[in-house]
Design an enzyme around this catalytic site. Structure first.
Site, mmCIF file in Angstrom:
data_model
loop_
_atom_site.group_PDB
_atom_site.id
_atom_site.type_symbol
_atom_site.label_atom_id
_atom_site.label_comp_id
_atom_site.label_asym_id
_atom_site.label_seq_id
_atom_site.Cartn_x
_atom_site.Cartn_y
_atom_site.Cartn_z
ATOM 1 N N SER A 9 0.765 -1.436 0.065
ATOM 2 C CA SER A 9 0.331 -0.050 -0.182
ATOM 3 C C SER A 9 0.637 1.576 0.201
ATOM 4 C CB SER A 9 -0.931 -0.065 1.059
ATOM 5 O OG SER A 9 -1.787 1.525 1.322
ATOM 6 N N HIS A 34 -1.332 -1.152 -4.530
ATOM 7 C CA HIS A 34 -2.159 -0.669 -3.777
ATOM 8 C C HIS A 34 -2.458 0.947 -3.272
ATOM 9 C CE1 HIS A 34 -6.381 -2.216 -1.782
ATOM 10 N NE2 HIS A 34 -5.915 -0.764 -0.808
ATOM 11 N N ASP A 36 -4.427 3.302 -2.119
ATOM 12 C CA ASP A 36 -5.751 3.801 -1.129
ATOM 13 C C ASP A 36 -6.183 5.338 -1.129
ATOM 14 O OD1 ASP A 36 -5.639 1.677 0.980
ATOM 15 O OD2 ASP A 36 -4.344 1.771 1.616
ATOM 16 N N MET A 38 -8.522 8.210 0.126
ATOM 17 C CA MET A 38 -9.678 7.988 1.282
ATOM 18 C C MET A 38 -10.261 9.708 1.043
ATOM 19 S SD MET A 38 -7.577 6.583 4.112
ATOM 20 C CE MET A 38 -6.698 5.224 4.323
ATOM 21 N N HIS A 67 -7.891 1.338 -4.288
ATOM 22 C CA HIS A 67 -9.026 1.236 -3.161
ATOM 23 C C HIS A 67 -9.664 2.675 -2.957
ATOM 24 C CE1 HIS A 67 -9.811 -0.491 1.216
ATOM 25 N NE2 HIS A 67 -11.475 0.301 0.923
ATOM 26 N N MET A 69 -11.878 4.911 -0.570
ATOM 27 C CA MET A 69 -12.700 4.750 0.533
ATOM 28 C C MET A 69 -13.453 6.681 0.398
ATOM 29 S SD MET A 69 -9.339 3.611 2.131
ATOM 30 C CE MET A 69 -8.664 3.606 1.688
ATOM 31 N N MET A 138 -11.982 -6.122 4.192
ATOM 32 C CA MET A 138 -10.896 -5.117 4.750
ATOM 33 C C MET A 138 -10.899 -5.659 6.288
ATOM 34 S SD MET A 138 -10.935 -2.502 3.635
ATOM 35 C CE MET A 138 -9.184 -2.176 4.669
ATOM 36 N N ASP A 176 -7.119 -6.078 3.657
ATOM 37 C CA ASP A 176 -6.795 -5.403 3.474
ATOM 38 C C ASP A 176 -6.449 -5.084 5.426
ATOM 39 O OD1 ASP A 176 -5.601 -2.391 2.729
ATOM 40 O OD2 ASP A 176 -7.057 -2.441 1.970
HETATM 41 C C1 DX5 Z 1 -6.820 1.380 6.079
HETATM 42 C C2 DX5 Z 1 -6.263 1.045 4.576
HETATM 43 C C3 DX5 Z 1 -4.564 -0.161 4.450
HETATM 44 C C4 DX5 Z 1 -3.738 0.438 4.742
HETATM 45 C C5 DX5 Z 1 -3.398 -0.790 4.750
HETATM 46 O O1 DX5 Z 1 -8.147 2.080 5.638
HETATM 47 O O2 DX5 Z 1 -7.208 0.489 2.905
HETATM 48 O O3 DX5 Z 1 -4.648 -0.138 2.933
HETATM 49 O O4 DX5 Z 1 -2.967 0.984 3.777
HETATM 50 O O5 DX5 Z 1 -1.975 -1.086 5.992
HETATM 51 P P1 DX5 Z 1 -1.866 -1.488 6.996
HETATM 52 O O6 DX5 Z 1 -0.925 -2.721 6.042
HETATM 53 O O7 DX5 Z 1 -0.577 -0.482 7.424
HETATM 54 O O8 DX5 Z 1 -2.551 -2.265 8.137
HETATM 55 ZN ZN ZN Z 2 -6.762 -0.197 0.735
#
Ligand code: DX5
Ligand code: ZN
Length: 216
Positions: A9, A34, A36, A38, A67, A69, A138, A176
């Site tokens: 990620s 990956h 993320d 947000m 991903h 969010m 998740m 994840d």
């Molecule tokens: C959380 C994200 C993850 C996050 C995972 O909201 O979707 O992808 O980056 O990070 P670790 O592996 O540190 O839990």
């Molecule tokens: Zn993620």
């Protein structure tokens, strides 16, 4: 069974040096990244947007596993498609017509995934299993890296894996959040084949050894 994939990620990389983060993933011999996204609304944190994806696209051939969010993921499909994402995963909990969003992602030529939070009843994603390429369970509440794995999600992973084999489907089953060698092994035993790792990957003293252990 799909071959195991490790998707580091980008959230856990240095945000002032994303290009270096991409190189770190390539140097570990991996092919997925990956990403993320947000919005500070669907989750209580803001990460980065499509411009980061667009600027990284010419630097690498990594598969961008994005991903979303976001409260309104349907409003951003075109932006991420144009930026060079290959795969967009949207949450079943977000405020959108999920089937329509999945159809729109595919209409843009991308592969579509459906994600659910750790407390979701996994039956919520059943209506979409025949139209997605990936289901994301998740294993933490989304929003931040570095949280602890929530073991009760293993039941959901087993449930989705059983549905997959019953249907003869081949969508990927991704996990994840809080994934390390130990939690990754438990997820794979439950049927997951795609492991997102942020903190554990970027902090690993020997990243190739970490990836080998995760995929062994
Ligand atoms: C959380 C994200 C993850 C996050 C995972 O909201 O979707 O992808 O980056 O990070 P670790 O592996 O540190 O839990
Ligand atoms: Zn993620």
């Amino acid at each position: 069974m799909n071959p195991a994939v490790v998707a580091p990620s980008l959230l856990a990389a240095n945000h002032g040096a994303f290009a270096q983060g991409v190189r770190t993933v390539e140097e570990a011999g991996l092919s997925w990244l990956h990403v993320d996204i947000m919005d500070g609304h669907f989750v209580p944190n803001i990460s980065f947007g499509p411009q980061v994806v667009a600027d990284l696209r010419p630097l690498t051939k990594l598969h961008f596993d994005v991903h979303l969010m976001l409260t309104h993921p349907d409003r951003y499909i075109e932006a991420f498609a144009k930026a060079g994402a290959e795969r967009l995963t949207v949450h079943v909990e977000a405020d959108h017509d999920v089937a329509q969003t999945i159809a729109a992602i595919k209409a843009h030529g991308l592969t579509a995934g459906i994600a659910m939070n750790p407390d979701a009843d996994p039956r919520r994603v059943l209506p979409y299993l025949d139209s997605v390429d990936l289901v994301l369970c998740m294993t933490v509440f989304p929003g931040f890296g570095g949280q602890s794995f929530i073991p009760s999600v293993l039941d959901s992973i087993r449930f989705i894996a059983a549905e997959r084999s019953q249907r003869g489907a081949d969508f990927r089953l991704e996990v994840d959040g809080g994934i390390n060698v130990e939690t990754g092994r438990r997820c794979r035993e439950a049927g997951a084949d795609t492991l997102v790792a942020g903190t554990a990957f970027f902090k690993a003293p020997d990243r190739k050894a970490f990836v080998n252990a995760l995929t062994a």
